[in-house]
Design an enzyme around this catalytic site. Structure first.
Site, PDB file in Angstrom:
ATOM      1  N   ASN A 189       0.828  -1.041  -0.051  1.00  0.00           N
ATOM      2  CA  ASN A 189      -0.026   0.115  -0.115  1.00  0.00           C
ATOM      3  C   ASN A 189       0.824   1.189  -0.135  1.00  0.00           C
ATOM      4  O   ASN A 189       1.434   1.785   1.134  1.00  0.00           O
ATOM      5  CB  ASN A 189      -0.844  -0.070   1.397  1.00  0.00           C
ATOM      6  CG  ASN A 189      -1.705   1.270   1.572  1.00  0.00           C
ATOM      7  OD1 ASN A 189      -1.969   2.041   0.410  1.00  0.00           O
ATOM      8  ND2 ASN A 189      -2.400   1.349   2.496  1.00  0.00           N
TER       9      ASN A 189
ATOM     10  N   LYS B 147       0.145   4.365  -0.406  1.00  0.00           N
ATOM     11  CA  LYS B 147      -0.532   5.468   0.185  1.00  0.00           C
ATOM     12  C   LYS B 147      -0.382   6.795  -0.890  1.00  0.00           C
ATOM     13  O   LYS B 147      -0.119   6.427  -2.299  1.00  0.00           O
ATOM     14  CB  LYS B 147      -0.103   5.923   1.467  1.00  0.00           C
ATOM     15  CG  LYS B 147      -0.203   4.564   2.377  1.00  0.00           C
ATOM     16  CD  LYS B 147      -0.200   4.866   3.796  1.00  0.00           C
ATOM     17  CE  LYS B 147      -0.245   3.657   4.757  1.00  0.00           C
ATOM     18  NZ  LYS B 147      -0.265   3.732   6.112  1.00  0.00           N
TER      19      LYS B 147
ATOM     20  N   HIS C 175      -9.976   1.619   4.437  1.00  0.00           N
ATOM     21  CA  HIS C 175      -8.573   2.008   5.150  1.00  0.00           C
ATOM     22  C   HIS C 175      -9.123   2.850   6.277  1.00  0.00           C
ATOM     23  O   HIS C 175      -9.665   3.869   6.033  1.00  0.00           O
ATOM     24  CB  HIS C 175      -7.587   2.133   4.131  1.00  0.00           C
ATOM     25  CG  HIS C 175      -6.218   2.277   4.960  1.00  0.00           C
ATOM     26  ND1 HIS C 175      -5.853   3.421   5.835  1.00  0.00           N
ATOM     27  CD2 HIS C 175      -5.177   1.430   4.734  1.00  0.00           C
ATOM     28  CE1 HIS C 175      -4.550   3.007   6.161  1.00  0.00           C
ATOM     29  NE2 HIS C 175      -4.017   1.953   5.692  1.00  0.00           N
TER      30      HIS C 175
ATOM     31  N   GLU D 162      -7.198   5.024   7.230  1.00  0.00           N
ATOM     32  CA  GLU D 162      -6.617   6.604   7.016  1.00  0.00           C
ATOM     33  C   GLU D 162      -7.986   7.301   6.120  1.00  0.00           C
ATOM     34  O   GLU D 162      -8.187   8.450   6.352  1.00  0.00           O
ATOM     35  CB  GLU D 162      -5.744   6.620   6.196  1.00  0.00           C
ATOM     36  CG  GLU D 162      -4.457   6.479   6.930  1.00  0.00           C
ATOM     37  CD  GLU D 162      -3.143   6.086   6.305  1.00  0.00           C
ATOM     38  OE1 GLU D 162      -3.084   5.911   5.109  1.00  0.00           O
ATOM     39  OE2 GLU D 162      -2.305   5.607   7.007  1.00  0.00           O
TER      40      GLU D 162
ATOM     41  N   GLU E   1      -6.187  -4.490  10.612  1.00  0.00           N
ATOM     42  CA  GLU E   1      -5.093  -3.473  10.581  1.00  0.00           C
ATOM     43  C   GLU E   1      -5.427  -2.479  12.050  1.00  0.00           C
ATOM     44  O   GLU E   1      -6.314  -1.681  11.853  1.00  0.00           O
ATOM     45  CB  GLU E   1      -5.063  -2.379   9.456  1.00  0.00           C
ATOM     46  CG  GLU E   1      -4.434  -2.853   8.309  1.00  0.00           C
ATOM     47  CD  GLU E   1      -4.037  -1.843   7.250  1.00  0.00           C
ATOM     48  OE1 GLU E   1      -2.642  -2.225   6.971  1.00  0.00           O
ATOM     49  OE2 GLU E   1      -4.486  -0.867   7.116  1.00  0.00           O
TER      50      GLU E   1
ATOM     51  N   GLY F 110       1.845   2.571  10.961  1.00  0.00           N
ATOM     52  CA  GLY F 110       3.187   3.799  10.922  1.00  0.00           C
ATOM     53  C   GLY F 110       3.627   3.923  12.245  1.00  0.00           C
ATOM     54  O   GLY F 110       4.464   4.837  12.343  1.00  0.00           O
TER      55      GLY F 110
ATOM     56  N   SER G 184       2.625  -1.633  10.628  1.00  0.00           N
ATOM     57  CA  SER G 184       4.174  -1.517  11.104  1.00  0.00           C
ATOM     58  C   SER G 184       4.908  -2.960  10.707  1.00  0.00           C
ATOM     59  O   SER G 184       5.756  -3.010  11.374  1.00  0.00           O
ATOM     60  CB  SER G 184       4.341  -1.075  12.458  1.00  0.00           C
ATOM     61  OG  SER G 184       3.955   0.153  12.490  1.00  0.00           O
TER      62      SER G 184
END
Ligand code: PGA
Length: 249
Positions: free
Chosen positions: A10, A12, A98, A100, A167, A173, A210
């Protein structure tokens, strides 16, 4: 869908036309005999989908998008891209839900519509679920995951085209990862929710958050997961190859 170990990159909001060449070393790796069991799927930003499709033609790699609009074909939605437009490029996968995007206001209802639209366009869906730190601290993880699955997969009958990506939001991250024991427990719970909801159909479950070339030695021990959704570490081909190598060997 494949039974291979999934390595989903991914990217991003990273990458430009110069980055296309950087995946050549990954393509070369997959040509080696012992990597036949690895399925690599690149999810670059929309701007690079076409270039990645061309670059991965006649290879074992596939390409995925990172999102889509919920409208199936076309419509007056400035700045948006439909799953049909994505499909027509030769893309086979799509990440939906996702965190985000959820934290940007994407609702379970929109996620559900996007999944329906992707499936009706014959795309495979990488459906992201996961609790945030507040929910984890308040022991709400299982409730949150169940709700995300129930609402996100509302009126979906078959899950053969859906990969669940677990996730934990607090893990993305941050370098923080659950212990293998905790992660296994969580994945088993997700599998149970799915089995119950979908009358014994089994879903593929991958882990994201991560994943890197250090913790992969540990994470690969977990038999219950079918692969990984990798953000930061997938943008660097050396690190990404290291992750794939360590998992396969
Ligand atoms: P990360 O991102 O590997 O950088 O934590 C994973 C993801 O958000 O899919």
């Amino acid at each position: 869908m494949t039974n291979k170990i999934l390595f989903i990159a991914n990217w991003k909001m990273f990458g430009d036309l110069n980055s296309v060449k950087s995946i050549e070393s990954v393509i070369n790796l997959t040509k080696k005999k012992n990597y036949k069991n690895a399925k690599i799927i690149y999810c670059p930003p929309y701007t690079l989908l076409n270039s990645f499709v061309i670059k991965t033609r006649k290879t074992n790699l596939d390409v995925g998008a990172q999102n889509c609009h919920y409208e199936i074909n076309t419509g007056p939605y400035t700045g948006s891209i439909s799953s049909n437009m994505i499909k027509k490029l030769g893309v086979k996968y799509i990440i939906i839900g996702h965190s985000e995007n959820r934290s940007d206001g994407e609702t379970n209802d929109q996620i559900n519509k996007k999944i329906h639209s992707a499936i009706s366009n014959n795309l495979n869906v990488i459906f992201c679920i996961g609790e945030n730190l507040f929910e984890k601290k308040n022991k709400k993880t299982n409730n949150v995951l169940k709700k995300q699955i129930d609402l996100g997969l509302r009126k979906i009958k078959k899950i053969d085209k859906i990969i669940l990506a677990y996730e934990p939001v607090w893990s993305i991250g941050t370098g923080k990862v659950l212990t293998n024991k905790e992660l296994t427990k969580q994945v088993v719970i997700i599998k149970k929710i799915i089995k119950k909801k979908f009358k014994n159909q089994e879903a593929k479950i991958i882990y994201g958050g991560s994943v890197n070339n250090q913790n992969i030695n540990n994470l690969k021990q977990i038999k219950e997961i079918n692969g990984f959704l990798i953000g930061g570490a997938s943008q660097n081909s050396k690190k990404f190859i290291d992750i794939i190598r360590k998992t396969i060997n």
